[in-house]
Design a protein around this motif. Structure first.
Motif, PDB file in Angstrom:
ATOM      1  N   ILE A   1       1.229  -1.467  -0.058  1.00  0.00           N
ATOM      2  CA  ILE A   1       0.328   0.825   0.098  1.00  0.00           C
ATOM      3  C   ILE A   1       0.837   0.932   0.143  1.00  0.00           C
ATOM      4  O   ILE A   1       0.995   2.298  -1.059  1.00  0.00           O
ATOM      5  CB  ILE A   1      -0.643  -0.200   1.052  1.00  0.00           C
ATOM      6  N   THR A   2       2.122   1.108   1.224  1.00  0.00           N
ATOM      7  CA  THR A   2       2.791   2.348   0.450  1.00  0.00           C
ATOM      8  C   THR A   2       3.770   2.762  -0.355  1.00  0.00           C
ATOM      9  O   THR A   2       3.474   3.986  -0.826  1.00  0.00           O
ATOM     10  CB  THR A   2       3.960   2.006   2.323  1.00  0.00           C
ATOM     11  N   ALA A   3       4.292   2.133  -1.268  1.00  0.00           N
ATOM     12  CA  ALA A   3       4.228   2.088  -2.178  1.00  0.00           C
ATOM     13  C   ALA A   3       3.392   1.978  -3.590  1.00  0.00           C
ATOM     14  O   ALA A   3       4.687   1.835  -4.131  1.00  0.00           O
ATOM     15  CB  ALA A   3       5.662   0.698  -2.872  1.00  0.00           C
ATOM     16  N   ALA A   4       2.120   2.790  -3.206  1.00  0.00           N
ATOM     17  CA  ALA A   4       1.370   2.194  -4.693  1.00  0.00           C
ATOM     18  C   ALA A   4       1.454   4.076  -4.450  1.00  0.00           C
ATOM     19  O   ALA A   4       0.762   4.738  -3.630  1.00  0.00           O
ATOM     20  CB  ALA A   4       0.426   1.719  -4.224  1.00  0.00           C
ATOM     21  N   ARG A   5       1.238   4.642  -6.204  1.00  0.00           N
ATOM     22  CA  ARG A   5       0.275   6.117  -6.223  1.00  0.00           C
ATOM     23  C   ARG A   5      -1.364   5.570  -5.954  1.00  0.00           C
ATOM     24  O   ARG A   5      -2.241   6.795  -5.349  1.00  0.00           O
ATOM     25  CB  ARG A   5       0.356   6.192  -7.300  1.00  0.00           C
ATOM     26  N   LYS A   6      -1.656   4.588  -5.386  1.00  0.00           N
ATOM     27  CA  LYS A   6      -3.691   4.518  -5.969  1.00  0.00           C
ATOM     28  C   LYS A   6      -3.772   2.700  -5.235  1.00  0.00           C
ATOM     29  O   LYS A   6      -2.628   1.733  -5.694  1.00  0.00           O
ATOM     30  CB  LYS A   6      -4.137   4.364  -7.083  1.00  0.00           C
ATOM     31  N   THR A   7      -4.746   2.346  -4.007  1.00  0.00           N
ATOM     32  CA  THR A   7      -4.889   1.173  -3.553  1.00  0.00           C
ATOM     33  C   THR A   7      -6.513   0.877  -4.227  1.00  0.00           C
ATOM     34  O   THR A   7      -7.542   1.588  -3.636  1.00  0.00           O
ATOM     35  CB  THR A   7      -4.704   1.708  -2.532  1.00  0.00           C
ATOM     36  N   MET A   8      -6.870  -0.199  -4.439  1.00  0.00           N
ATOM     37  CA  MET A   8      -8.084  -0.658  -4.643  1.00  0.00           C
ATOM     38  C   MET A   8      -8.051  -2.173  -3.804  1.00  0.00           C
ATOM     39  O   MET A   8      -7.019  -2.850  -3.202  1.00  0.00           O
ATOM     40  CB  MET A   8      -7.434  -1.604  -6.371  1.00  0.00           C
ATOM     41  N   VAL A   9      -9.171  -2.648  -3.020  1.00  0.00           N
ATOM     42  CA  VAL A   9      -9.275  -3.238  -2.286  1.00  0.00           C
ATOM     43  C   VAL A   9     -10.468  -3.942  -2.878  1.00  0.00           C
ATOM     44  O   VAL A   9     -11.571  -4.006  -3.285  1.00  0.00           O
ATOM     45  CB  VAL A   9     -10.241  -3.069  -0.496  1.00  0.00           C
ATOM     46  N   ILE A  10     -10.253  -5.742  -2.974  1.00  0.00           N
ATOM     47  CA  ILE A  10     -11.178  -6.331  -3.740  1.00  0.00           C
ATOM     48  C   ILE A  10     -11.174  -7.107  -2.515  1.00  0.00           C
ATOM     49  O   ILE A  10     -10.579  -7.869  -1.969  1.00  0.00           O
ATOM     50  CB  ILE A  10     -10.820  -6.905  -5.347  1.00  0.00           C
ATOM     51  N   ALA A  11     -12.777  -7.757  -2.365  1.00  0.00           N
ATOM     52  CA  ALA A  11     -13.915  -8.585  -1.106  1.00  0.00           C
ATOM     53  C   ALA A  11     -14.816  -9.352  -1.463  1.00  0.00           C
ATOM     54  O   ALA A  11     -15.578  -7.515  -1.714  1.00  0.00           O
ATOM     55  CB  ALA A  11     -13.149  -8.278  -0.345  1.00  0.00           C
ATOM     56  N   ASP A  12     -15.198  -9.950  -1.380  1.00  0.00           N
ATOM     57  CA  ASP A  12     -16.605 -10.511  -1.060  1.00  0.00           C
ATOM     58  C   ASP A  12     -17.428  -9.248  -0.338  1.00  0.00           C
ATOM     59  O   ASP A  12     -16.946 -10.183   1.337  1.00  0.00           O
ATOM     60  CB  ASP A  12     -17.017 -11.939  -1.964  1.00  0.00           C
ATOM     61  N   LYS A  13     -18.754 -10.014   0.075  1.00  0.00           N
ATOM     62  CA  LYS A  13     -19.228  -9.785   1.069  1.00  0.00           C
ATOM     63  C   LYS A  13     -18.739 -10.266   2.951  1.00  0.00           C
ATOM     64  O   LYS A  13     -19.007  -9.712   3.095  1.00  0.00           O
ATOM     65  CB  LYS A  13     -20.849  -9.268   0.833  1.00  0.00           C
ATOM     66  N   ALA A  14     -19.364 -11.602   2.278  1.00  0.00           N
ATOM     67  CA  ALA A  14     -19.037 -12.533   3.085  1.00  0.00           C
ATOM     68  C   ALA A  14     -17.833 -12.386   3.806  1.00  0.00           C
ATOM     69  O   ALA A  14     -17.525 -12.364   5.539  1.00  0.00           O
ATOM     70  CB  ALA A  14     -18.712 -14.152   2.292  1.00  0.00           C
TER      71      ALA A  14
END
Length: 252
Positions: free
Chosen positions: A196-209
């Protein structure tokens, strides 16, 4: 046997064995397999069990379930989430992908992209993209965790810290209702935080469970994420918080 009694019996057997089979439960209770599958779905929706191929397991707040079982868990939702996330990732981008079955699904969804540079501590991701033309794969060194093909620890975190990529794509084992991203292994979390620290942008992918699961160690918060791709938000309170944080929610 009535529904409530079946649910009580299913949970009792799950506590005793850790995992239950839909076929064996149907035989034991003298009902159709379809009835047991419906029971397992209801218990899973209530957060009391987690569905896996052929049955269900008892959720744990301190220990993750096996990787193969996690692959089977909510497989269709993960594929939809991965397809949605892939649409948000342009050709010619540099990415981090961390350990997880949803990030592995995303790797499959990225196979038609062009000219990607992917840095990962996930050997499953690396092998999924290894033969994609024009895709450069960098595998972060670290201690191999044979259970899931993950590379963890200080060496992996140090390797990742040498990069600055366009997008960090993060999966998590659990998400608290206040938006905290959680996992089980502190060694893995150290690497995810470095990503996360080494990126310009963060995307989280996770199902509702993931909102009904618990895990003991914090990765970060959805408050600091630009894009969240999921198949459902569990509460109006969290939806409002995501709007306040200006986290873009993309429903798959």
């Amino acid at each position: 046997m009535q529904t409530e009694a079946r649910h009580t019996e299913i949970l009792a057997r799950a506590r005793d064995k850790g995992k239950v089979s839909a076929t064996s439960l149907a035989t034991h209770m003298g009902v159709a397999v379809q009835t047991i599958r419906r029971d397992l779905r209801q218990l899973s929706d209530a957060g009391l069990l987690e569905r896996v191929h052929g049955g269900a397991v008892l959720p744990s707040g301190t220990r993750n379930i096996g990787y193969d079982d996690r692959r089977a868990l909510n497989r269709d939702a993960k594929a939809r989430i991965a397809a949605k996330a892939a649409l948000l990732i342009p050709d010619n981008a540099s990415l981090f992908l961390n350990i997880g079955t949803t990030t592995e699904a995303l790797a499959r969804a990225l196979r038609n992209h062009r000219n990607l540079k992917v840095v990962t501590n996930n050997l499953n991701v690396a092998m999924t993209l290894a033969d994609v033309r024009g895709c450069e794969i960098v595998v972060a060194g670290g201690v191999l965790r044979p259970s899931d093909g993950g590379l963890v620890g200080d060496l992996a975190a140090i390797a990742i810290s040498r990069f600055k990529v366009d997008i960090a794509v993060i999966g998590a084992s659990a998400i608290d209702l206040d938006g905290d991203l959680l996992d089980f292994d502190p060694e893995e979390i150290r690497v995810s935080q470095a990503i996360i620290t080494a990126a310009r942008k963060t995307m989280v992918i996770a199902d509702k469970a993931k909102f009904t699961r618990k895990a003991p160690v914090k990765i970060g918060s959805l408050a600091h994420v630009e894009d969240f791709i999921t198949d459902g938000i569990p509460s109006e309170r969290l939806a409002n918080a995501l709007a306040d944080w200006q986290t873009k929610v993309h429903l798959a």
